[in-house]
Write a protein that holds these residues in place. Structure first.
Motif, PDB file in Angstrom:
ATOM      1  N   THR A 186       0.826  -1.202   0.000  1.00 19.72           N
ATOM      2  CA  THR A 186       0.000   0.000   0.000  1.00 19.72           C
ATOM      3  C   THR A 186       0.861   1.254   0.000  1.00 19.72           C
ATOM      4  O   THR A 186       0.564   2.221  -0.703  1.00 19.72           O
ATOM      5  N   VAL A 187       1.934   1.240   0.762  1.00 20.26           N
ATOM      6  CA  VAL A 187       2.830   2.394   0.845  1.00 20.26           C
ATOM      7  C   VAL A 187       3.651   2.537  -0.439  1.00 20.26           C
ATOM      8  O   VAL A 187       3.857   3.645  -0.944  1.00 20.26           O
ATOM      9  N   ALA A 188       4.110   1.420  -0.990  1.00 16.18           N
ATOM     10  CA  ALA A 188       5.017   1.452  -2.143  1.00 16.18           C
ATOM     11  C   ALA A 188       4.310   1.674  -3.479  1.00 16.18           C
ATOM     12  O   ALA A 188       4.905   2.229  -4.416  1.00 16.18           O
ATOM     13  N   ARG A 189       3.054   1.280  -3.578  1.00 16.10           N
ATOM     14  CA  ARG A 189       2.339   1.332  -4.857  1.00 16.10           C
ATOM     15  C   ARG A 189       2.329   2.720  -5.506  1.00 16.10           C
ATOM     16  O   ARG A 189       2.616   2.843  -6.702  1.00 16.10           O
ATOM     17  N   PRO A 190       2.025   3.805  -4.778  1.00 20.04           N
ATOM     18  CA  PRO A 190       2.004   5.120  -5.452  1.00 20.04           C
ATOM     19  C   PRO A 190       3.361   5.519  -6.035  1.00 20.04           C
ATOM     20  O   PRO A 190       3.418   6.124  -7.103  1.00 20.04           O
ATOM     21  N   TYR A 191       4.431   5.159  -5.356  1.00 20.46           N
ATOM     22  CA  TYR A 191       5.765   5.491  -5.859  1.00 20.46           C
ATOM     23  C   TYR A 191       6.077   4.681  -7.121  1.00 20.46           C
ATOM     24  O   TYR A 191       6.621   5.208  -8.086  1.00 20.46           O
ATOM     25  N   ALA A 192       5.732   3.393  -7.084  1.00 18.18           N
ATOM     26  CA  ALA A 192       5.972   2.536  -8.249  1.00 18.18           C
ATOM     27  C   ALA A 192       5.160   3.022  -9.437  1.00 18.18           C
ATOM     28  O   ALA A 192       5.669   3.113 -10.566  1.00 18.18           O
ATOM     29  N   ARG A 193       3.902   3.348  -9.198  1.00 19.55           N
ATOM     30  CA  ARG A 193       3.032   3.805 -10.284  1.00 19.55           C
ATOM     31  C   ARG A 193       3.534   5.138 -10.853  1.00 19.55           C
ATOM     32  O   ARG A 193       3.566   5.329 -12.068  1.00 19.55           O
ATOM     33  N   ALA A 194       3.925   6.055  -9.980  1.00 18.08           N
ATOM     34  CA  ALA A 194       4.429   7.356 -10.444  1.00 18.08           C
ATOM     35  C   ALA A 194       5.693   7.180 -11.287  1.00 18.08           C
ATOM     36  O   ALA A 194       5.828   7.781 -12.361  1.00 18.08           O
ATOM     37  N   ALA A 195       6.604   6.349 -10.808  1.00 10.96           N
ATOM     38  CA  ALA A 195       7.842   6.094 -11.555  1.00 10.96           C
ATOM     39  C   ALA A 195       7.523   5.447 -12.898  1.00 10.96           C
ATOM     40  O   ALA A 195       8.092   5.820 -13.935  1.00 10.96           O
ATOM     41  N   PHE A 196       6.589   4.501 -12.886  1.00 10.16           N
ATOM     42  CA  PHE A 196       6.230   3.817 -14.122  1.00 10.16           C
ATOM     43  C   PHE A 196       5.590   4.776 -15.122  1.00 10.16           C
ATOM     44  O   PHE A 196       5.939   4.779 -16.307  1.00 10.16           O
ATOM     45  N   GLU A 197       4.657   5.592 -14.658  1.00  3.85           N
ATOM     46  CA  GLU A 197       3.997   6.541 -15.562  1.00  3.85           C
ATOM     47  C   GLU A 197       4.994   7.532 -16.153  1.00  3.85           C
ATOM     48  O   GLU A 197       4.931   7.862 -17.341  1.00  3.85           O
ATOM     49  N   LEU A 198       5.926   7.971 -15.338  1.00  3.16           N
ATOM     50  CA  LEU A 198       6.967   8.874 -15.821  1.00  3.16           C
ATOM     51  C   LEU A 198       7.864   8.162 -16.832  1.00  3.16           C
ATOM     52  O   LEU A 198       8.235   8.734 -17.864  1.00  3.16           O
ATOM     53  N   ALA A 199       8.189   6.907 -16.552  1.00  4.33           N
ATOM     54  CA  ALA A 199       9.033   6.124 -17.461  1.00  4.33           C
ATOM     55  C   ALA A 199       8.348   5.910 -18.809  1.00  4.33           C
ATOM     56  O   ALA A 199       8.976   6.041 -19.860  1.00  4.33           O
ATOM     57  N   VAL A 200       7.058   5.602 -18.780  1.00  2.00           N
ATOM     58  CA  VAL A 200       6.310   5.395 -20.027  1.00  2.00           C
ATOM     59  C   VAL A 200       6.222   6.707 -20.802  1.00  2.00           C
ATOM     60  O   VAL A 200       6.442   6.744 -22.019  1.00  2.00           O
ATOM     61  N   GLU A 201       5.929   7.777 -20.080  1.00  2.00           N
ATOM     62  CA  GLU A 201       5.805   9.097 -20.703  1.00  2.00           C
ATOM     63  C   GLU A 201       7.091   9.504 -21.417  1.00  2.00           C
ATOM     64  O   GLU A 201       7.060  10.097 -22.490  1.00  2.00           O
ATOM     65  N   ASN A 202       8.241   9.174 -20.821  1.00  3.20           N
ATOM     66  CA  ASN A 202       9.543   9.552 -21.385  1.00  3.20           C
ATOM     67  C   ASN A 202      10.221   8.418 -22.140  1.00  3.20           C
ATOM     68  O   ASN A 202      11.394   8.524 -22.501  1.00  3.20           O
ATOM     69  N   ASN A 203       9.513   7.322 -22.308  1.00  7.27           N
ATOM     70  CA  ASN A 203      10.008   6.158 -23.048  1.00  7.27           C
ATOM     71  C   ASN A 203      11.367   5.666 -22.530  1.00  7.27           C
ATOM     72  O   ASN A 203      12.288   5.418 -23.299  1.00  7.27           O
ATOM     73  N   ASN A 204      11.469   5.550 -21.205  1.00  3.74           N
ATOM     74  CA  ASN A 204      12.708   5.028 -20.616  1.00  3.74           C
ATOM     75  C   ASN A 204      12.396   4.047 -19.479  1.00  3.74           C
ATOM     76  O   ASN A 204      12.904   4.175 -18.367  1.00  3.74           O
ATOM     77  N   ILE A 205      11.582   3.060 -19.784  1.00  2.00           N
ATOM     78  CA  ILE A 205      11.160   2.061 -18.802  1.00  2.00           C
ATOM     79  C   ILE A 205      12.366   1.292 -18.255  1.00  2.00           C
ATOM     80  O   ILE A 205      12.476   1.084 -17.050  1.00  2.00           O
ATOM     81  N   LYS A 206      13.257   0.897 -19.148  1.00  7.22           N
ATOM     82  CA  LYS A 206      14.420   0.112 -18.717  1.00  7.22           C
ATOM     83  C   LYS A 206      15.338   0.935 -17.811  1.00  7.22           C
ATOM     84  O   LYS A 206      15.834   0.440 -16.797  1.00  7.22           O
ATOM     85  N   ALA A 207      15.551   2.190 -18.154  1.00  8.31           N
ATOM     86  CA  ALA A 207      16.427   3.051 -17.341  1.00  8.31           C
ATOM     87  C   ALA A 207      15.859   3.207 -15.933  1.00  8.31           C
ATOM     88  O   ALA A 207      16.603   3.141 -14.948  1.00  8.31           O
ATOM     89  N   TRP A 208      14.531   3.388 -15.834  1.00 10.23           N
ATOM     90  CA  TRP A 208      13.910   3.511 -14.513  1.00 10.23           C
ATOM     91  C   TRP A 208      14.048   2.207 -13.737  1.00 10.23           C
ATOM     92  O   TRP A 208      14.273   2.224 -12.528  1.00 10.23           O
ATOM     93  N   SER A 209      13.903   1.108 -14.414  1.00 14.04           N
ATOM     94  CA  SER A 209      14.047  -0.186 -13.751  1.00 14.04           C
ATOM     95  C   SER A 209      15.448  -0.321 -13.156  1.00 14.04           C
ATOM     96  O   SER A 209      15.616  -0.757 -12.007  1.00 14.04           O
ATOM     97  N   GLU A 210      16.442   0.080 -13.923  1.00  5.33           N
ATOM     98  CA  GLU A 210      17.831   0.008 -13.452  1.00  5.33           C
ATOM     99  C   GLU A 210      18.075   0.967 -12.292  1.00  5.33           C
ATOM    100  O   GLU A 210      18.738   0.604 -11.306  1.00  5.33           O
ATOM    101  N   MET A 211      17.534   2.183 -12.388  1.00  7.01           N
ATOM    102  CA  MET A 211      17.713   3.165 -11.306  1.00  7.01           C
ATOM    103  C   MET A 211      17.092   2.660 -10.006  1.00  7.01           C
ATOM    104  O   MET A 211      17.719   2.702  -8.946  1.00  7.01           O
TER     105      MET A 211
END
Length: 177
Positions: free
Chosen positions: A6-31
């Motif tokens: 519950t605590v981690a989900r908003p951060y994961a979703r925000a990071a994922f949405e930002l990654a999709v928006e900027n087309n850098n899913i793999k880079a976010w995964s590595e970070m």
């Protein structure tokens, strides 16, 4: 575990949405993975539980991660530190990976069988599951000799138990009804 989710989900979703928006899913995964590894280091865990301020903790983690974090990754670390949530980074990584898998129309399937599956069996099982689940299937096979025969297939909430003991249990339940 559910509280961490519950605590981690908003951060994961925000990071994922930002990654999709900027087309850098793999880079976010590595970070995220790198930062989570740093957070789980025993020395860093002790520091995170100390009386340092949120900004000091964020600066420390950002300095340790150095060039592994871009500006947006650093912003996420700052936000998580400000909210006292750096310790949930490993769960953020897991949830982020789930979002990536879902985005890619993939599903991880765990297959536990009594004996090792031949390559042809794996291919047939994978094709069959892809058809049933309408997704690309990533098989993760393991062996459990205690099953005697058959296999247990787990794909998200779906569980298919074709083991001898599973069939006997179902028969027993039916007879007792």
């Amino acid at each position: 575990m559910s509280e961490l989710t519950t605590v981690a989900r908003p951060y994961a979703r925000a990071a994922f949405e930002l990654a999709v928006e900027n087309n850098n899913i793999k880079a976010w995964s590595e970070m995220l993975s790198f930062a989570a590894e740093v957070v789980t280091n025993p020395t860093v865990e002790v520091i995170l539980s100390s009386t340092k301020t949120a900004q000091e903790l964020a600066d420390l983690l950002i300095n340790i991660c150095d060039d592994k974090l871009d500006k947006r990754g650093q912003n996420l670390i700052n936000l998580m530190a400000e909210n006292g949530r750096l310790s949930v980074l490993p769960r953020v990584v897991e949830l982020y990976a789930d979002l990536v898998t879902e985005h890619n129309q993939e599903i991880d399937v765990i297959v536990v069988s009594a004996y090792a599956l031949a390559k042809k069996q794996k291919e047939e099982l994978s094709r069959s599951l892809e058809k049933r689940l309408a997704r690309k299937v990533n098989l993760n096979c393991s062996i459990d000799k205690s099953l005697i025969s058959g296999m247990v297939i787990t794909a998200g909430d779906l569980v298919i138990d074709s083991t001898a003991s599973g069939q006997l249990n179902r028969l027993s339940d039916t007879l007792q009804s």
